[in-house]
Design a protein around this motif. Structure first.
Motif, PDB file in Angstrom:
ATOM      1  N   LEU A   1       5.769  15.591  -2.524  1.00 34.38           N
ATOM      2  CA  LEU A   1       5.521  14.060  -1.923  1.00 34.38           C
ATOM      3  C   LEU A   1       5.885  13.168  -3.319  1.00 34.38           C
ATOM      4  N   LYS A   2       5.947  13.839  -4.534  1.00 29.73           N
ATOM      5  CA  LYS A   2       6.058  13.055  -5.677  1.00 29.73           C
ATOM      6  C   LYS A   2       7.339  11.797  -5.698  1.00 29.73           C
ATOM      7  N   ASP A   3       8.493  12.569  -5.337  1.00 29.69           N
ATOM      8  CA  ASP A   3       9.709  11.632  -5.132  1.00 29.69           C
ATOM      9  C   ASP A   3       9.442  10.564  -4.188  1.00 29.69           C
ATOM     10  N   VAL A   4       8.613  10.681  -3.087  1.00 25.42           N
ATOM     11  CA  VAL A   4       8.775   9.861  -2.032  1.00 25.42           C
ATOM     12  C   VAL A   4       7.896   8.617  -2.779  1.00 25.42           C
ATOM     13  N   ILE A   5       6.742   9.164  -3.294  1.00 25.69           N
ATOM     14  CA  ILE A   5       6.032   8.203  -4.019  1.00 25.69           C
ATOM     15  C   ILE A   5       6.445   7.337  -5.026  1.00 25.69           C
ATOM     16  N   ASP A   6       7.481   7.885  -5.787  1.00 24.44           N
ATOM     17  CA  ASP A   6       7.952   7.072  -7.022  1.00 24.44           C
ATOM     18  C   ASP A   6       8.711   5.501  -6.359  1.00 24.44           C
ATOM     19  N   GLU A   7       9.198   5.797  -5.035  1.00 21.04           N
ATOM     20  CA  GLU A   7       9.843   4.478  -4.521  1.00 21.04           C
ATOM     21  C   GLU A   7       8.667   3.282  -4.428  1.00 21.04           C
ATOM     22  N   GLY A   8       7.675   3.810  -4.188  1.00 23.47           N
ATOM     23  CA  GLY A   8       6.546   2.648  -4.141  1.00 23.47           C
ATOM     24  C   GLY A   8       6.002   2.366  -5.272  1.00 23.47           C
ATOM     25  N   VAL A   9       6.082   3.222  -6.381  1.00 20.99           N
ATOM     26  CA  VAL A   9       5.523   3.072  -7.827  1.00 20.99           C
ATOM     27  C   VAL A   9       5.998   1.731  -8.136  1.00 20.99           C
ATOM     28  N   ARG A  10       7.652   1.669  -8.059  1.00 19.59           N
ATOM     29  CA  ARG A  10       8.168   0.577  -9.033  1.00 19.59           C
ATOM     30  C   ARG A  10       7.608  -0.994  -8.502  1.00 19.59           C
ATOM     31  N   SER A  11       7.317  -1.093  -7.580  1.00 21.46           N
ATOM     32  CA  SER A  11       6.639  -2.689  -7.291  1.00 21.46           C
ATOM     33  C   SER A  11       5.281  -2.719  -7.828  1.00 21.46           C
ATOM     34  N   ARG A  12       4.390  -1.777  -8.357  1.00 21.33           N
ATOM     35  CA  ARG A  12       3.332  -1.940  -9.043  1.00 21.33           C
ATOM     36  C   ARG A  12       3.350  -1.850 -10.544  1.00 21.33           C
ATOM     37  N   GLN A  13       4.467  -1.466 -11.144  1.00 22.28           N
ATOM     38  CA  GLN A  13       4.498  -1.100 -12.549  1.00 22.28           C
ATOM     39  C   GLN A  13       4.222  -2.245 -13.436  1.00 22.28           C
ATOM     40  N   GLU A  14       4.672  -3.388 -12.838  1.00 24.85           N
ATOM     41  CA  GLU A  14       4.458  -4.827 -13.613  1.00 24.85           C
ATOM     42  C   GLU A  14       2.919  -5.046 -13.747  1.00 24.85           C
ATOM     43  N   ALA A  15       2.320  -4.917 -12.581  1.00 25.19           N
ATOM     44  CA  ALA A  15       0.846  -5.156 -12.404  1.00 25.19           C
ATOM     45  C   ALA A  15       0.185  -4.221 -13.366  1.00 25.19           C
TER      46      ALA A  15
ATOM     47  N   PRO B   1       0.950  -1.365   0.076  1.00 25.64           N
ATOM     48  CA  PRO B   1       0.033   0.154  -0.181  1.00 25.64           C
ATOM     49  C   PRO B   1       0.780   1.365   0.085  1.00 25.64           C
ATOM     50  N   VAL B   2       0.391   2.068  -0.856  1.00 29.37           N
ATOM     51  CA  VAL B   2       1.284   3.392  -1.005  1.00 29.37           C
ATOM     52  C   VAL B   2       0.145   4.364  -1.271  1.00 29.37           C
ATOM     53  N   SER B   3       0.155   5.638  -0.609  1.00 24.79           N
ATOM     54  CA  SER B   3      -0.638   6.659  -1.019  1.00 24.79           C
ATOM     55  C   SER B   3      -0.098   7.962  -0.496  1.00 24.79           C
ATOM     56  N   VAL B   4      -0.729   9.106  -0.724  1.00 21.68           N
ATOM     57  CA  VAL B   4      -0.259  10.395  -0.456  1.00 21.68           C
ATOM     58  C   VAL B   4      -0.205  10.419   1.129  1.00 21.68           C
ATOM     59  N   ALA B   5      -0.881   9.928   1.768  1.00 22.09           N
ATOM     60  CA  ALA B   5      -0.857   9.565   3.357  1.00 22.09           C
ATOM     61  C   ALA B   5       0.431   8.892   3.539  1.00 22.09           C
ATOM     62  N   TYR B   6       0.420   7.928   3.145  1.00 24.38           N
ATOM     63  CA  TYR B   6       1.681   7.040   3.291  1.00 24.38           C
ATOM     64  C   TYR B   6       2.879   7.700   2.898  1.00 24.38           C
ATOM     65  N   ALA B   7       3.017   8.350   1.907  1.00 23.67           N
ATOM     66  CA  ALA B   7       4.133   9.129   1.346  1.00 23.67           C
ATOM     67  C   ALA B   7       4.383  10.017   2.516  1.00 23.67           C
TER      68      ALA B   7
END
Length: 425
Positions: A307-321, A166-172
């Motif tokens: 927050l975008k840079d922080v969020i980008d770290e979590g995005v990688r795990s979802r890109q294949e999906a 789980p990744v969100s603006v809140a999480y970031a």
């Protein structure tokens, strides 16, 4: 008539433009009715979040060029918010028909979010749909568009890993706080607002071990409800000056149209804290914390854009999906368009049947009148059959002659197929 989406989001407009074009909940109904009062729009729904403002609708003037449709909605949005037209046009996008439906499916599935795969947007989209239905500005076509998007979002989340990790603006926001403070559990957090985003922030902070949370909200009952869940303290917005100096972390997300925290209030709190560091994240659009607060020493102020840079770290795990989800959406769009075409055929068949039945009724009435006058039944039947045949053949005959004269082989072939002209009786 054509479905459309007109909008701005985090990729096309900075926060200072997005906040000018945001719709507060209390003005959304008025905006919807104003929008459908436009001659070009017959159905409408408005989605407004911290990262996007989008108008979904149905156009009533298909003959207009796409550029003019874009202009109509841009002009309305500019006038409604009193924002220069060029700002709206320079930061907006406009899509029609199947591309608009695909866009909504991607939004609902979290594929168009700042945080790839985040689930909050689906709830926000459902809320915008609910308001539009309540105000009766969303009817048959827009209802089917929303329902298809909701079904697609459910399918994507069920059959891919888009919602895992789980990744969100809140999480970031909380992840960034962890980078600032060596021991997050020793800090005090002041959360301003009590909506879904702040609830997620509180949950992430609580899970990270932070023990002291203060929740400030416009209504004390809602603040108390949220505070009870996380063993926090509830206060009113008016009480913030009394508690601001306690806060090492301030995270704000309200629907206020005016700033909640000004530079002066933060300066006073810093003096009481002997200039101990304060970390602030303003998730709201329009912003809750005056931008000038960021100029103060000992304050780290971040907006949703930061927050975008922080969020980008979590995005990688979802890109294949996400790649798999994009294929699913293409397939879902094809099914949607096929269904819509079928519905269009149903309407055409209904109209054709009604026309033929009207012709039948006219000829039958004439036949009954002739029988009442004592005409020979077999002559009346012959006249009835001849009259029906001539009237039913008239329109197809005209179109066949026209297609033949123009050398329109495609239309001739279609007419031959429709009327089984290649078959022998």
């Amino acid at each position: 008539m054509t479905l459309f989406v007109f909008g701005i989001n985090h990729t096309t407009a900075p926060v200072d433009v997005r906040e000018k074009l945001a719709f507060a909940p209390e003005i959304t109904a008025t905006a919807l009715h104003q929008l459908v009062a436009q001659s070009a729009v017959s159905e409408a729904a408005i989605l407004s979040t911290c990262n996007r403002t989008e108008v979904y609708g149905r156009l009533s003037m298909d003959a207009m060029p796409v550029e003019e449709h874009h202009q109509v909605i841009a002009q309305w949005l500019s006038e409604f918010h009193q924002v220069p037209l060029h700002q709206v046009e320079n930061h907006s996008y406009f899509q029609q028909a199947g591309q608009a439906v695909k866009h909504m499916m991607r939004v609902a599935s979290g594929l168009d979010s700042m945080v790839l795969g985040e689930p909050q947007i689906l709830g926000q989209l459902k809320s915008s749909f609910s308001v539009a239905r309540q105000e009766k500005t969303a009817t048959s076509h827009l209802i089917r568009m929303f329902q298809s998007a909701f079904n697609m979002a459910k399918y994507v989340r069920t059959h891919t890993a888009i919602g895992e990790n789980p990744v969100s603006v809140a999480y970031a926001a909380v992840a960034m706080a962890k980078q600032i403070f060596a021991r997050l559990e020793d800090q005090t957090a002041l959360l301003i607002g009590a909506g879904e985003t702040i609830e997620l922030v509180a949950r992430h902070l609580h899970d990270a071990g932070l023990k002291k949370i203060i929740v400030a909200n416009r209504t004390l009952a809602r603040a108390q409800e949220l505070a009870h869940e996380f063993n926090a303290q509830a206060v009113l917005l008016a009480d913030i000056p009394d508690h601001l100096a306690e806060a090492d972390i301030v995270i704000s997300s309200t629907a206020s149209q005016l700033p909640i925290l000004g530079k002066g209030a933060v300066e006073r709190a810093l003096k009481q804290r002997k200039h101990q560091l304060m970390f602030m994240v303003d998730i709201a659009v329009p912003r809750d914390i005056e931008a000038e607060v960021g100029d103060l020493d000992d304050v780290y102020l971040y907006t949703v854009d930061d927050l975008k840079d922080v969020i980008d770290e979590g995005v990688r795990s979802r890109q294949e999906a996400a790649k798999v989800a994009e294929v699913m959406i293409e397939e879902g769009l094809a099914t949607y368009l096929e269904t819509e075409r079928s519905l269009d055929a149903v309407g055409s068949i209904r109209d054709y049947r009604q026309r033929m039945e009207a012709l039948r009724d006219v000829e039958l009435e004439r036949a009954m009148a002739l029988l009442a006058k004592g005409e020979e039944p077999h002559l009346v039947m012959q006249r009835l059959a001849r009259g029906l045949t001539n009237k039913m053949m008239h329109a197809p005959t005209v179109q066949i002659k026209k297609a033949s004269a123009l050398g329109d082989e495609e239309s001739l072939g279609l007419l031959q197929t429709m009327f089984d002209l290649n078959k022998t009786l």
